[in-house]
Design a protein around this motif. Structure first.
Motif, PDB file in Angstrom:
ATOM      1  N   VAL A   1       0.846  -1.205   0.000  1.00 56.52           N
ATOM      2  CA  VAL A   1       0.000   0.000   0.000  1.00 56.52           C
ATOM      3  C   VAL A   1       0.880   1.253   0.000  1.00 56.52           C
ATOM      4  O   VAL A   1       0.595   2.215  -0.723  1.00 56.52           O
ATOM      5  N   ALA A   2       1.940   1.229   0.771  1.00 59.66           N
ATOM      6  CA  ALA A   2       2.863   2.380   0.789  1.00 59.66           C
ATOM      7  C   ALA A   2       3.510   2.565  -0.577  1.00 59.66           C
ATOM      8  O   ALA A   2       3.679   3.697  -1.037  1.00 59.66           O
ATOM      9  N   ASP A   3       3.867   1.471  -1.224  1.00 59.70           N
ATOM     10  CA  ASP A   3       4.449   1.566  -2.571  1.00 59.70           C
ATOM     11  C   ASP A   3       3.472   2.208  -3.556  1.00 59.70           C
ATOM     12  O   ASP A   3       3.857   3.016  -4.396  1.00 59.70           O
ATOM     13  N   VAL A   4       2.188   1.837  -3.448  1.00 59.95           N
ATOM     14  CA  VAL A   4       1.180   2.402  -4.352  1.00 59.95           C
ATOM     15  C   VAL A   4       0.969   3.879  -4.045  1.00 59.95           C
ATOM     16  O   VAL A   4       0.932   4.714  -4.958  1.00 59.95           O
ATOM     17  N   LEU A   5       0.858   4.241  -2.764  1.00 57.76           N
ATOM     18  CA  LEU A   5       0.616   5.637  -2.396  1.00 57.76           C
ATOM     19  C   LEU A   5       1.791   6.540  -2.747  1.00 57.76           C
ATOM     20  O   LEU A   5       1.607   7.729  -3.014  1.00 57.76           O
TER      21      LEU A   5
ATOM     22  N   ARG B   1       5.601   4.120  -6.212  1.00 57.54           N
ATOM     23  CA  ARG B   1       6.732   3.248  -6.527  1.00 57.54           C
ATOM     24  C   ARG B   1       6.286   2.096  -7.406  1.00 57.54           C
ATOM     25  O   ARG B   1       7.104   1.449  -8.035  1.00 57.54           O
ATOM     26  N   ARG B   2       5.009   1.808  -7.395  1.00 53.40           N
ATOM     27  CA  ARG B   2       4.391   0.874  -8.346  1.00 53.40           C
ATOM     28  C   ARG B   2       3.479   1.708  -9.234  1.00 53.40           C
ATOM     29  O   ARG B   2       2.293   1.845  -8.987  1.00 53.40           O
ATOM     30  N   ARG B   3       4.079   2.284 -10.259  1.00 52.65           N
ATOM     31  CA  ARG B   3       3.383   3.280 -11.071  1.00 52.65           C
ATOM     32  C   ARG B   3       2.115   2.733 -11.719  1.00 52.65           C
ATOM     33  O   ARG B   3       1.100   3.433 -11.789  1.00 52.65           O
ATOM     34  N   ASN B   4       2.144   1.503 -12.204  1.00 47.19           N
ATOM     35  CA  ASN B   4       0.961   0.945 -12.858  1.00 47.19           C
ATOM     36  C   ASN B   4      -0.195   0.814 -11.868  1.00 47.19           C
ATOM     37  O   ASN B   4      -1.335   1.144 -12.187  1.00 47.19           O
ATOM     38  N   ALA B   5       0.093   0.316 -10.674  1.00 41.67           N
ATOM     39  CA  ALA B   5      -0.959   0.169  -9.665  1.00 41.67           C
ATOM     40  C   ALA B   5      -1.475   1.528  -9.216  1.00 41.67           C
ATOM     41  O   ALA B   5      -2.685   1.705  -9.017  1.00 41.67           O
ATOM     42  N   SER B   6      -0.599   2.504  -9.066  1.00 40.33           N
ATOM     43  CA  SER B   6      -1.026   3.846  -8.656  1.00 40.33           C
ATOM     44  C   SER B   6      -1.891   4.493  -9.724  1.00 40.33           C
ATOM     45  O   SER B   6      -2.932   5.084  -9.417  1.00 40.33           O
TER      46      SER B   6
END
Length: 198
Positions: free
Chosen positions: A17-21, A24-29
């Motif tokens: 979740v921190a990576d998405v917010l 850092r996971r551009r596709n998921a964000s």
């Protein structure tokens, strides 16, 4: 340059979740932004209601699964791969633990206001509730959720990039607000003491 005990990634939990917010996971964000925008558009601008969209989506899902299962038995194909559709005890316990923390925080604030008669907490509570009420008058509930999702996807990466400047400005603003709040509390305390002596 000041050192920070915890990074924004750690403050957000340090996981996926921190990576998405923090993008850092551009596709998921990006998918989260697009998904939130589509949901907001469907419910707010297109005029659909949540129960009708949910019922139609479940109807479509049930129809697809039924037809897949029927065609699989006729064509000797495997059945649809469904996961184990049950909520585990661990998930319920985690949700209950998180809810318990928030409920206890609210009860502590209520205790401080009602029993301890803490003026500072009382005034902070009034200000927060007034701001929430004012914002609630400007937007409906769905738009507020959409704005919250967008802010949660846009503010953390900006904070991570400009953490030192933001901390400095918020620290200065907090000290100014705290001084004003202490002044208000001291004046209200003096006025109540004067009334008691009269």
């Amino acid at each position: 340059m000041a050192t920070h005990p915890r990074s924004p990634h750690d403050l957000l939990g340090g996981g996926a979740v921190a990576d998405v917010l923090l993008w850092r996971r551009r596709n998921a964000s990006a998918a989260a932004v697009v998904g939130a925008t589509v949901v907001w558009f469907v419910f707010e601008r297109a005029g659909y209601s949540f129960p009708s969209v949910l019922a139609n989506a479940l109807l479509l899902l049930v129809a697809i699964l039924f037809l897949w299962a029927k065609s699989a038995s006729l064509l000797n194909r495997p059945l649809p791969p469904l996961p184990n559709l049950e909520v585990s005890d661990v998930v319920v316990e985690k949700a209950a633990d998180h809810a318990l923390v928030w409920i206890n925080m609210v009860l502590v604030v209520g205790h401080d206001i009602a029993i301890k008669r803490d003026r500072k907490v009382f005034i902070q509570g009034i200000l927060i509730l007034w701001v929430v009420s004012y914002i609630g008058m400007l937007f409906n509930f769905l738009t507020l959720i959409y704005i919250g999702v967008m802010l949660s996807l846009l503010v953390p990466p900006l904070y991570e990039k400009y953490q030192d400047q933001v901390d400095e400005k918020f620290g200065a603003a907090y000290s100014v607000l705290s001084r004003h709040l202490d002044t208000i509390i001291s004046k209200t305390g003096q006025s109540t003491k004067q009334k008691k002596t009269e």
